[in-house]
Structures are given as C-alpha cells and as structure tokens.
Design a protein around this motif. Structure first.
Motif, PDB file in Angstrom:
ATOM      1  N   VAL A 166       0.737  -1.195   0.055  1.00  0.00           N
ATOM      2  CA  VAL A 166      -0.078   0.078   0.030  1.00  0.00           C
ATOM      3  C   VAL A 166       0.946   1.219   0.027  1.00  0.00           C
ATOM      4  CG1 VAL A 166      -0.471   0.418   2.676  1.00  0.00           C
ATOM      5  CG2 VAL A 166      -2.078   0.977   0.709  1.00  0.00           C
ATOM      6  N   GLU A 167       1.942   1.237   0.731  1.00  0.00           N
ATOM      7  CA  GLU A 167       2.946   2.430   0.558  1.00  0.00           C
ATOM      8  C   GLU A 167       3.298   2.554  -0.883  1.00  0.00           C
ATOM      9  OE1 GLU A 167       6.364   2.335   3.268  1.00  0.00           O
ATOM     10  OE2 GLU A 167       5.140   1.835   4.870  1.00  0.00           O
ATOM     11  N   GLU A 168       3.725   1.428  -1.634  1.00  0.00           N
ATOM     12  CA  GLU A 168       4.152   1.815  -3.129  1.00  0.00           C
ATOM     13  C   GLU A 168       3.020   2.116  -3.839  1.00  0.00           C
ATOM     14  OE1 GLU A 168       6.936   2.096  -4.171  1.00  0.00           O
ATOM     15  OE2 GLU A 168       8.481   1.027  -2.535  1.00  0.00           O
ATOM     16  N   TYR A 169       1.625   1.536  -3.614  1.00  0.00           N
ATOM     17  CA  TYR A 169       0.576   2.113  -4.266  1.00  0.00           C
ATOM     18  C   TYR A 169       0.336   3.612  -4.079  1.00  0.00           C
ATOM     19  CZ  TYR A 169      -0.875  -2.479  -6.285  1.00  0.00           C
ATOM     20  OH  TYR A 169      -0.565  -3.668  -6.854  1.00  0.00           O
ATOM     21  N   GLU A 170       0.446   3.845  -2.995  1.00  0.00           N
ATOM     22  CA  GLU A 170       0.423   5.382  -2.551  1.00  0.00           C
ATOM     23  C   GLU A 170       1.514   6.215  -3.412  1.00  0.00           C
ATOM     24  OE1 GLU A 170      -1.590   7.387   1.223  1.00  0.00           O
ATOM     25  OE2 GLU A 170      -0.042   5.926   1.787  1.00  0.00           O
ATOM     26  N   GLN A 171       2.625   5.770  -3.415  1.00  0.00           N
ATOM     27  CA  GLN A 171       3.546   6.483  -4.291  1.00  0.00           C
ATOM     28  C   GLN A 171       3.327   6.558  -5.740  1.00  0.00           C
ATOM     29  OE1 GLN A 171       6.387   8.500  -3.172  1.00  0.00           O
ATOM     30  NE2 GLN A 171       5.027   8.363  -1.109  1.00  0.00           N
ATOM     31  N   SER A 172       2.784   5.304  -6.078  1.00  0.00           N
ATOM     32  CA  SER A 172       2.306   5.168  -7.457  1.00  0.00           C
ATOM     33  C   SER A 172       1.138   6.358  -7.818  1.00  0.00           C
ATOM     34  CB  SER A 172       1.678   3.675  -7.902  1.00  0.00           C
ATOM     35  OG  SER A 172       1.500   3.670  -9.094  1.00  0.00           O
ATOM     36  N   TYR A 173       0.408   6.419  -7.156  1.00  0.00           N
ATOM     37  CA  TYR A 173      -0.693   7.179  -6.985  1.00  0.00           C
ATOM     38  C   TYR A 173      -0.223   8.724  -7.392  1.00  0.00           C
ATOM     39  CZ  TYR A 173      -4.971  10.256  -6.194  1.00  0.00           C
ATOM     40  OH  TYR A 173      -5.858  11.008  -5.893  1.00  0.00           O
ATOM     41  N   ILE A 174       0.747   8.956  -6.376  1.00  0.00           N
ATOM     42  CA  ILE A 174       1.260  10.369  -6.272  1.00  0.00           C
ATOM     43  C   ILE A 174       2.032  10.752  -7.674  1.00  0.00           C
ATOM     44  CG2 ILE A 174       3.157  11.839  -4.969  1.00  0.00           C
ATOM     45  CD1 ILE A 174       2.103  10.318  -2.481  1.00  0.00           C
ATOM     46  N   HIS A 175       2.709   9.642  -7.959  1.00  0.00           N
ATOM     47  CA  HIS A 175       3.823  10.071  -9.202  1.00  0.00           C
ATOM     48  C   HIS A 175       2.997   9.560 -10.524  1.00  0.00           C
ATOM     49  CE1 HIS A 175       7.149  10.792  -7.047  1.00  0.00           C
ATOM     50  NE2 HIS A 175       6.968   9.943  -6.083  1.00  0.00           N
TER      51      HIS A 175
END
Length: 239
Positions: free
Chosen positions: A154-163
């Motif tokens: 979920v941390e990486e998915y959040e970063q994916s959403y941001i970027h």
C-alpha cells in the motif's frame, strides 16, 4: 498430474540484465476455473497449484536477475553494475523454470523485489510484487507475513498514485481501481481512517466512469470500513 502438465507451457525469456535466453513456465489462460475473487482482487482457482501468480516472476538461471514482464525493458549501465555487484557475484545457479510450488514462488518474488529496489523500477511494479507476495502468504494462511507485505504494497501504491506511474505495472490499472485498492488494503490493515479517505476518492468518480463494478465495490467497502471503524472505537472506549 496430466491436467497440470497440459495447463503449463514453456515460454522463452531473455534476461534484462545479461541477455541470456532461458525457459520459464506459464499457465494457459483457458485452463483455469475461477472459484472466488477477494475484495483486493486475489483470485482463488479450482486448482490452486495453477494460480498464474506462482509463475509471474522470471529468474535468470545464469546471473540471478529476477524480473517480471512489467520491469523496464533495458537496464542503464549503473543498474547493470549494481546488479553485477549485489546479485550476480553472489548467485549460485538455480533453475526456476520448472514446475513451482508456493515456497519457490515466494523465493522468486523476494528475488524480484530485491532486483526492483536495486534498479529503481516504478512504484507500481514494486507494489504489484509486494501484493502478490502477500497473496502467496494468504494461500499459506500465514497472516503475519501477509499483512507485512500488504503494508509494503500500500505504501508503494500510494507513491504510484502520487507519481501517476500506475499504468506502468498493470495495463488494467486505472486511477479509480488504484484508489479503491489503496482503500481496501488500508481497511485490511485496520487503518480505517485512511481506508475511508481513499474509498471516498474512488466514489468521487461515481458519475464519471464506466467502471460501475469498482464503484459498487468501493461503496460496499466504504460502508464496511465505517462500521469496522465505529466498532474499533467502541472497543477502545470499553477497554
């Protein structure tokens, strides 16, 4: 066993690092019977030993570089150097190209995650690896490890959403689907405030999308997260 063998086929793969050609197994899509799909998209098949996620990762037997089809096609010189130093120099040749069991699949994902971190693959690619690894632990009923890797996913998915790199790791991933998935993973981690926030973001697409199924799921899980949140708060008061 004959059924298993006929469902598998050999695919030729080229290593993104050393360019070696090797063979790896894949599942014929038409041979699978789906039984159930969880709210975070994990799919249970009639024959779980043929779950495609077991064979998602390619592991080069020559240099040890593990990757999926979503990795960038070519490595930069600095990436090749770090793979040589951190992976290949320590690699003892092992063939992952045969029939895999879940423990071997778990090892292949951990190798791919290490390779993805070293070579700075997109957040969405790393998120997909973490989530599928969590699913393999779910299959083993290892809740502690499942939750550990859901947290990383979920941390990486959040970063994916941001970027905005989420289409890189999964061609079916849309902004709505991603928002829903982040919400659902937070709900499973019992971070209900964050789950409600992301389900709310997903529901804002209600009148602007053809993905009505995801909207319905977001509505259901938003309601469930709210109920679970209230329940958790009342337990804390009693405690």
């Amino acid at each position: 066993m004959i059924e298993n063998v006929s469902a598998l086929y050999d695919k030729t793969s080229n290593c993104r690092h050393c360019q070696a050609t090797f063979s790896t197994k894949r599942i014929r899509s038409g041979t699978l019977t789906m039984l159930h799909r969880d709210s975070d998209f994990y799919t249970t098949f009639k024959e779980q030993s043929l779950n495609p996620i077991i064979y998602t990762v390619n592991v080069c037997p020559e240099c040890g570089f593990a990757f999926t089809d979503q990795f960038r096609d070519k490595l930069a010189p600095w990436q090749k150097q770090i793979v040589d130093e951190q992976i290949t120099s320590k690699w003892r040749p092992k063939d992952f190209g045969q029939v895999r069991q879940v423990p071997e699949a778990i090892v292949s994902y951990k190798l791919a995650i290490y390779a993805a971190e070293l070579t700075d693959q997109p957040h969405s690619v790393k998120a997909g690896l973490y989530l599928r690894l969590a699913w393999l632990y779910r299959f083993q009923k290892n809740v502690a490890e499942e939750m550990r890797f859901i947290d990383m996913a979920v941390e990486e998915y959040e970063q994916s959403y941001i970027h905005s790199d989420y289409t890189r790791g999964d061609k079916e991933m849309t902004e709505l689907r991603l928002l829903y998935l982040i919400g659902e993973l937070y709900r499973r981690l019992e971070k209900f405030d964050l789950a409600i926030k992301y389900f709310g973001k997903a529901l804002a697409f209600r009148n602007h999308t053809i993905e009505s199924g995801i909207i319905r799921m977001a509505q259901d899980q938003w309601q469930l997260a709210r109920e679970e949140y209230k329940e958790k708060k009342s337990e804390q008061k009693i405690g």
